[in-house]
Design a protein around this motif. Structure first.
Motif, mmCIF file in Angstrom:
data_model
loop_
_atom_site.group_PDB
_atom_site.id
_atom_site.type_symbol
_atom_site.label_atom_id
_atom_site.label_comp_id
_atom_site.label_asym_id
_atom_site.label_seq_id
_atom_site.Cartn_x
_atom_site.Cartn_y
_atom_site.Cartn_z
ATOM 1 N N LEU A 36 0.835 -1.208 0.000
ATOM 2 C CA LEU A 36 0.000 0.000 0.000
ATOM 3 C C LEU A 36 0.867 1.254 0.000
ATOM 4 O O LEU A 36 0.584 2.224 -0.721
ATOM 5 N N VAL A 37 1.940 1.226 0.799
ATOM 6 C CA VAL A 37 2.879 2.365 0.840
ATOM 7 C C VAL A 37 3.526 2.560 -0.530
ATOM 8 O O VAL A 37 3.604 3.688 -1.041
ATOM 9 N N ILE A 38 3.969 1.459 -1.140
ATOM 10 C CA ILE A 38 4.595 1.527 -2.469
ATOM 11 C C ILE A 38 3.596 2.065 -3.490
ATOM 12 O O ILE A 38 3.946 2.879 -4.355
ATOM 13 N N LEU A 39 2.335 1.645 -3.383
ATOM 14 C CA LEU A 39 1.291 2.116 -4.300
ATOM 15 C C LEU A 39 1.127 3.637 -4.188
ATOM 16 O O LEU A 39 1.109 4.343 -5.205
ATOM 17 N N ALA A 43 2.338 6.250 -7.006
ATOM 18 C CA ALA A 43 1.269 7.056 -7.599
ATOM 19 C C ALA A 43 1.629 8.538 -7.562
ATOM 20 O O ALA A 43 1.470 9.251 -8.558
ATOM 21 N N ILE A 44 2.137 8.994 -6.425
ATOM 22 C CA ILE A 44 2.545 10.400 -6.309
ATOM 23 C C ILE A 44 3.709 10.697 -7.258
ATOM 24 O O ILE A 44 3.710 11.708 -7.968
ATOM 25 N N MET A 45 4.685 9.795 -7.277
ATOM 26 C CA MET A 45 5.879 9.994 -8.108
ATOM 27 C C MET A 45 5.548 10.132 -9.592
ATOM 28 O O MET A 45 6.206 10.882 -10.316
ATOM 29 N N PHE A 46 4.514 9.389 -10.055
ATOM 30 C CA PHE A 46 4.196 9.401 -11.487
ATOM 31 C C PHE A 46 3.001 10.279 -11.844
ATOM 32 O O PHE A 46 2.990 10.911 -12.907
ATOM 33 N N LEU A 47 1.981 10.334 -10.978
ATOM 34 C CA LEU A 47 0.783 11.106 -11.319
ATOM 35 C C LEU A 47 1.028 12.613 -11.295
ATOM 36 O O LEU A 47 0.474 13.347 -12.116
ATOM 37 N N VAL A 48 1.846 13.069 -10.353
ATOM 38 C CA VAL A 48 2.132 14.513 -10.287
ATOM 39 C C VAL A 48 2.823 15.001 -11.556
ATOM 40 O O VAL A 48 2.354 15.946 -12.206
ATOM 41 N N PRO A 49 3.938 14.373 -11.980
ATOM 42 C CA PRO A 49 4.549 14.834 -13.241
ATOM 43 C C PRO A 49 3.646 14.603 -14.451
ATOM 44 O O PRO A 49 3.641 15.409 -15.386
ATOM 45 N N PRO A 142 6.543 0.745 -18.317
ATOM 46 C CA PRO A 142 5.250 1.276 -18.790
ATOM 47 C C PRO A 142 4.897 2.628 -18.179
ATOM 48 O O PRO A 142 4.348 3.499 -18.862
ATOM 49 N N ALA A 143 5.206 2.825 -16.891
ATOM 50 C CA ALA A 143 4.892 4.100 -16.240
ATOM 51 C C ALA A 143 5.681 5.244 -16.864
ATOM 52 O O ALA A 143 5.138 6.333 -17.105
ATOM 53 N N VAL A 144 6.952 5.005 -17.168
ATOM 54 C CA VAL A 144 7.783 6.040 -17.797
ATOM 55 C C VAL A 144 7.290 6.330 -19.215
ATOM 56 O O VAL A 144 7.183 7.491 -19.632
ATOM 57 N N VAL A 145 6.955 5.255 -19.963
ATOM 58 C CA VAL A 145 6.424 5.439 -21.319
ATOM 59 C C VAL A 145 5.135 6.255 -21.277
ATOM 60 O O VAL A 145 4.912 7.147 -22.101
ATOM 61 N N ALA A 146 4.268 5.968 -20.288
ATOM 62 C CA ALA A 146 2.997 6.690 -20.145
ATOM 63 C C ALA A 146 3.221 8.178 -19.923
ATOM 64 O O ALA A 146 2.436 9.009 -20.402
ATOM 65 N N LEU A 147 4.281 8.529 -19.210
ATOM 66 C CA LEU A 147 4.607 9.950 -19.008
ATOM 67 C C LEU A 147 4.929 10.638 -20.334
ATOM 68 O O LEU A 147 4.585 11.801 -20.536
ATOM 69 N N PHE A 148 5.581 9.900 -21.238
ATOM 70 C CA PHE A 148 5.988 10.479 -22.515
ATOM 71 C C PHE A 148 4.831 10.562 -23.518
ATOM 72 O O PHE A 148 4.799 11.470 -24.342
ATOM 73 N N ILE A 149 3.883 9.608 -23.449
ATOM 74 C CA ILE A 149 2.809 9.591 -24.452
ATOM 75 C C ILE A 149 1.475 10.107 -23.906
ATOM 76 O O ILE A 149 0.511 10.245 -24.656
ATOM 77 N N LEU A 152 -3.081 7.665 -19.478
ATOM 78 C CA LEU A 152 -3.364 7.399 -18.067
ATOM 79 C C LEU A 152 -3.606 5.914 -17.765
ATOM 80 O O LEU A 152 -3.118 5.418 -16.750
ATOM 81 N N PRO A 153 -4.363 5.172 -18.610
ATOM 82 C CA PRO A 153 -4.515 3.734 -18.330
ATOM 83 C C PRO A 153 -3.173 2.995 -18.261
ATOM 84 O O PRO A 153 -2.971 2.140 -17.406
ATOM 85 N N LEU A 154 -2.256 3.333 -19.163
ATOM 86 C CA LEU A 154 -0.932 2.708 -19.136
ATOM 87 C C LEU A 154 -0.179 3.097 -17.874
ATOM 88 O O LEU A 154 0.523 2.276 -17.266
ATOM 89 N N LEU A 155 -0.334 4.355 -17.450
ATOM 90 C CA LEU A 155 0.303 4.807 -16.218
ATOM 91 C C LEU A 155 -0.236 4.040 -15.014
ATOM 92 O O LEU A 155 0.523 3.610 -14.147
ATOM 93 N N ALA A 156 -1.562 3.842 -14.993
ATOM 94 C CA ALA A 156 -2.177 3.077 -13.901
ATOM 95 C C ALA A 156 -1.657 1.646 -13.890
ATOM 96 O O ALA A 156 -1.369 1.081 -12.827
#
Length: 197
Positions: A36-39, A43-49, A142-149, A152-156
């Motif tokens: 849960l902590v990692i989630l 989430a903060i690390m990727f959703l904010v940027p 996938p999370a890094v790729v989602a930031l570039f393209i 949001l589903p890929l980021l999730a």
């Protein structure tokens, strides 16, 4: 069952040769809290940027993704749970002396959780690589790729697979405290391993 017997037999032989194995396991309840902590952290690390990068570049409905995109993401997530274990096996097979022969797969039915097990000891760096590879391939990339393209589903998907690797992350962290020249043997029935110094 035969692989489990062979694993126990190998451990018995190692003990007969006066190699003392230390059992290291993680508590499942604590692992769930850690997940849960990692989630939350990932989430903060990727959703904010993600928000800062894409808020003015795409309409909100396009940014959120369609129902079909989320449906496909959900289906692929279920497939990804199995692929997660396959990646463990493929990576560990590269470091185990017996290769693919030392890898077995199974299912913990009461938790509906597939698992991968390597029944021979290997050097700690190889074990750590196998433990972390699903997190990297299915989560971080996938999370890094989602930031570039801007997807949001890929980021999730990436965030969920980082969180689902919480046990692997924890065990890898525990192994950083060990001598990298030691041998590590995957525990056949618990979340953990044996260390042979």
């Amino acid at each position: 069952m035969q692989k489990l017997y062979l694993c126990n037999q190998k451990m018995h032989i190692m003990e007969e040769n006066e190699v003392k194995g230390r059992k290291v396991t993680i508590d499942i309840m604590k692992a769930n809290v850690f997940a849960l902590v990692i989630l939350v952290v990932s989430a903060i690390m990727f959703l904010v940027p993600f928000y800062l990068i894409w808020k003015d570049k795409k309409p909100i409905d396009e940014l959120l993704g369609s129902v079909s995109q989320w449906s496909i993401t959900f289906i692929l997530f279920i497939v990804g749970v199995v692929v997660h274990e396959l990646i463990h096996g493929l990576t560990w097979a590269c470091y185990a002396k017996s290769g693919w022969k030392s890898i077995s797969f199974g299912m913990i039915w009461k938790m509906l959780t597939p698992y991968c097990h390597c029944d021979e000891p290997m050097r700690i760096p190889g074990y750590m690589m196998g433990a972390m590879m699903p997190c990297i391939i299915l989560g971080v990339i996938p999370a890094v790729v989602a930031l570039f393209i801007g997807n949001l589903p890929l980021l999730a998907w990436g965030i969920l697979f980082i969180a689902s690797a919480a046990g692997d992350i924890w065990m890898t962290w525990l192994l950083t405290k060990e001598n990298p020249k030691s041998l590590v043997l995957d525990h056949p029935s618990e979340a953990g391993f044996y260390i042979f110094d």
